[in-house]
Motif scaffolding. Structure first.
Motif, PDB file in Angstrom:
ATOM      1  N   THR A  24       0.825  -1.206   0.000  1.00 18.13           N
ATOM      2  CA  THR A  24       0.000   0.000   0.000  1.00 18.13           C
ATOM      3  C   THR A  24       0.858   1.253   0.000  1.00 18.13           C
ATOM      4  O   THR A  24       0.596   2.212  -0.742  1.00 18.13           O
ATOM      5  N   ASN A  28       1.072   4.031  -2.931  1.00 23.90           N
ATOM      6  CA  ASN A  28       0.689   5.416  -2.663  1.00 23.90           C
ATOM      7  C   ASN A  28       1.818   6.415  -2.877  1.00 23.90           C
ATOM      8  O   ASN A  28       1.579   7.549  -3.282  1.00 23.90           O
ATOM      9  N   LEU A 206     -11.897   6.695  -4.886  1.00 22.82           N
ATOM     10  CA  LEU A 206     -10.982   6.549  -3.749  1.00 22.82           C
ATOM     11  C   LEU A 206      -9.654   5.943  -4.177  1.00 22.82           C
ATOM     12  O   LEU A 206      -8.583   6.399  -3.763  1.00 22.82           O
ATOM     13  N   ARG A 210      -7.769   9.380  -5.170  1.00 24.90           N
ATOM     14  CA  ARG A 210      -7.357   9.633  -3.792  1.00 24.90           C
ATOM     15  C   ARG A 210      -7.718  11.057  -3.338  1.00 24.90           C
ATOM     16  O   ARG A 210      -6.842  11.905  -3.134  1.00 24.90           O
ATOM     17  N   GLU A 214     -11.692  13.359   4.014  1.00 23.13           N
ATOM     18  CA  GLU A 214     -11.926  12.122   4.752  1.00 23.13           C
ATOM     19  C   GLU A 214     -13.386  11.687   4.689  1.00 23.13           C
ATOM     20  O   GLU A 214     -13.686  10.505   4.801  1.00 23.13           O
ATOM     21  N   GLY A 233     -12.246   8.257   5.368  1.00 21.95           N
ATOM     22  CA  GLY A 233     -11.382   7.819   4.284  1.00 21.95           C
ATOM     23  C   GLY A 233     -11.706   6.473   3.681  1.00 21.95           C
ATOM     24  O   GLY A 233     -10.989   6.008   2.795  1.00 21.95           O
ATOM     25  N   SER A 234     -12.792   5.827   4.124  1.00 22.12           N
ATOM     26  CA  SER A 234     -13.145   4.507   3.608  1.00 22.12           C
ATOM     27  C   SER A 234     -14.596   4.480   3.148  1.00 22.12           C
ATOM     28  O   SER A 234     -15.455   5.172   3.710  1.00 22.12           O
ATOM     29  N   SER A 389      -7.094  -0.947   3.444  1.00 21.73           N
ATOM     30  CA  SER A 389      -8.055   0.133   3.246  1.00 21.73           C
ATOM     31  C   SER A 389      -7.517   1.406   3.895  1.00 21.73           C
ATOM     32  O   SER A 389      -6.707   1.348   4.828  1.00 21.73           O
ATOM     33  N   PRO A 390      -7.947   2.558   3.428  1.00 22.25           N
ATOM     34  CA  PRO A 390      -7.504   3.806   4.061  1.00 22.25           C
ATOM     35  C   PRO A 390      -7.805   3.840   5.558  1.00 22.25           C
ATOM     36  O   PRO A 390      -7.024   4.379   6.344  1.00 22.25           O
ATOM     37  N   ARG A 391      -8.928   3.254   5.964  1.00 18.90           N
ATOM     38  CA  ARG A 391      -9.279   3.253   7.387  1.00 18.90           C
ATOM     39  C   ARG A 391      -8.273   2.436   8.192  1.00 18.90           C
ATOM     40  O   ARG A 391      -7.827   2.850   9.264  1.00 18.90           O
ATOM     41  N   ALA A 394      -5.066   4.357   8.386  1.00 17.28           N
ATOM     42  CA  ALA A 394      -5.165   5.463   9.332  1.00 17.28           C
ATOM     43  C   ALA A 394      -5.154   4.965  10.780  1.00 17.28           C
ATOM     44  O   ALA A 394      -4.559   5.578  11.659  1.00 17.28           O
TER      45      ALA A 394
END
Length: 402
Positions: A24, A28, A206, A210, A214, A233-234, A389-391, A394
């Motif tokens: 990831t 990114n 997403l 990106r 959020e 973010g998810s 996942s972004p969540r 984070a």
């Protein structure tokens, strides 16, 4: 812009998690060295090196040119190999069914489509079989073995919208008892992932654009209209996978001296524009032949944009009364200039309605384009099998001094 460190783990039971974490971060941020990965994750440099070495051996990473610093040995950054994995995405649409093949970077390799009067389960399976055979011809034998999954983007409860999309009720009703995911699993060797088509389009925004916000609300306007809800973010899909069913939201429109209540789908969908064209005696071929260029009389198009913008503004206001979204993103299966006009119409109308007690979000056009649902479908196995996942990303973040 400095990268916030992301917490990893040296425990062997979390090896898969840490491999996803590394992939990831590389996806990114581009090529990174093991020391950079270690600083960003909290992993030891040795652990980061072992993980990256394993991913390289598996064919997912490649070495880039060494970078010489001021002291010590040059570092060797690594990056995600585009040919490391491939993913298929199937979009079941009202007018067109499509399938795309993307690589590990998310770049389309090839896409095929089939227009039809109305989708049917049997026709969809037949197309999927033929499309996969055609797409596989693009790859050599080794690359074919690196296909990691098939994602499917489809409208949920399609049979309930026969009247709105002008489809024969008996044909649409054939979807009621169909488990399209099960049928595809019986025919293909890869994992199959199923998602609402508008949610998949939101997922594409997403994954590939990106957005900086959020929390945002996403609309995708096709023959129907749906959307996605992004929180922290998810993508939030809800307990039944149908969160963001924005087409069902009630809106109030002027009707002569009075007003009438309709659903958003009745005014902000391609089907509603088609009805206006039919009423005006305008052939529909001018908008069905291409999603990049439409031939629609300006008076008809302008009237539709105004009504759709009004409906979208009301739906946005209602949604923001529940969740204070930072932004609203509008996308659709039509030319980019029309999408821009529609977003502007919704934005202009929103500021004129009473919004006491509500902070209005920004409104903008989506970045992925008309192909968002198909690309979103292909991104499902990419995220499910290889990325965090972004969540989750984070939730794993730590301070730089930890």
């Amino acid at each position: 812009m400095p990268v916030r460190p992301v917490k990893g783990s040296n425990q062997s039971i979390l090896r898969a998690h840490n491999e996803r974490l590394v992939l990831t971060l590389l996806r990114n941020h581009g090529a990174l060295s093991k020391s950079q990965i270690a600083k960003m994750t909290g992993l030891s440099a040795q652990a980061a090196g072992v993980i990256m070495g394993h991913l390289e051996a598996e064919g997912f990473l490649r070495r880039e040119s060494p970078r010489r610093g001021r002291v010590g040995q040059p570092s060797v950054p690594m990056s995600v190999l585009a040919e490391g994995a491939y993913f298929l995405g199937l979009k079941i649409g009202r007018r067109v069914t499509e399938m795309v093949l993307i690589d590990f970077h998310g770049k389309p390799v090839r896409q095929v489509s089939q227009p039809h009067f109305c989708p049917t389960p049997e026709g969809t399976i037949t197309f999927a079989l033929e499309a996969v055979a055609e797409l596989l011809e693009t790859l050599d034998e080794t690359s074919r073995e690196r296909i990691a999954g098939l994602g499917v983007a489809t409208p949920f409860q399609l049979w309930e919208w026969a009247e709105q999309i002008g489809a024969p009720k008996e044909t649409i009703a054939s979807w009621r008892d169909q488990d399209i995911g099960k049928r595809l699993r019986e025919r293909f060797p890869w994992p199959i992932y199923l998602q609402n088509d508008a949610s998949a389009a939101c997922g594409a925004e997403l994954a590939f654009a990106r957005p900086p916000e959020e929390n945002f609300l996403y609309f995708f306007i096709g023959s129907l209209i749906g959307g996605g809800v992004v929180l922290n973010g998810s993508l939030y899909t809800g307990s039944q996978g149908n969160a963001g069913a924005l087409g069902s939201m009630p809106v109030v429109l002027a009707d002569g001296p009075g007003c009438r209540t309709v659903q958003l789908i009745d005014v902000a969908s391609i089907s509603s524009l088609e009805r206006k064209m039919t009423d005006a005696g305008v052939p529909l071929a001018g908008m069905r032949d291409s999603t990049s260029r439409w031939q629609v009389p300006e008076n008809v198009l302008a009237e539709w944009i105004a009504e759709a913008g009004e409906g979208l503004a009301q739906a946005i206001l209602s949604a923001c009364a529940v969740i204070d979204f930072e932004a609203v993103i509008i996308e659709g299966g039509f030319p980019s200039d029309i999408c821009a006009r529609l977003a502007a119409s919704a934005r202009d109308r929103l500021v004129t309605v009473t919004h006491r007690g509500i902070d209005l979000p920004s409104i903008r056009q989506g970045a992925v384009g008309a192909n968002a649902r198909t690309l979103g479908a292909a991104s499902l196995p990419l995220f499910e099998r290889f990325l965090l996942s972004p969540r989750t990303l984070a939730a794993s973040q730590i301070g730089s001094d930890s």
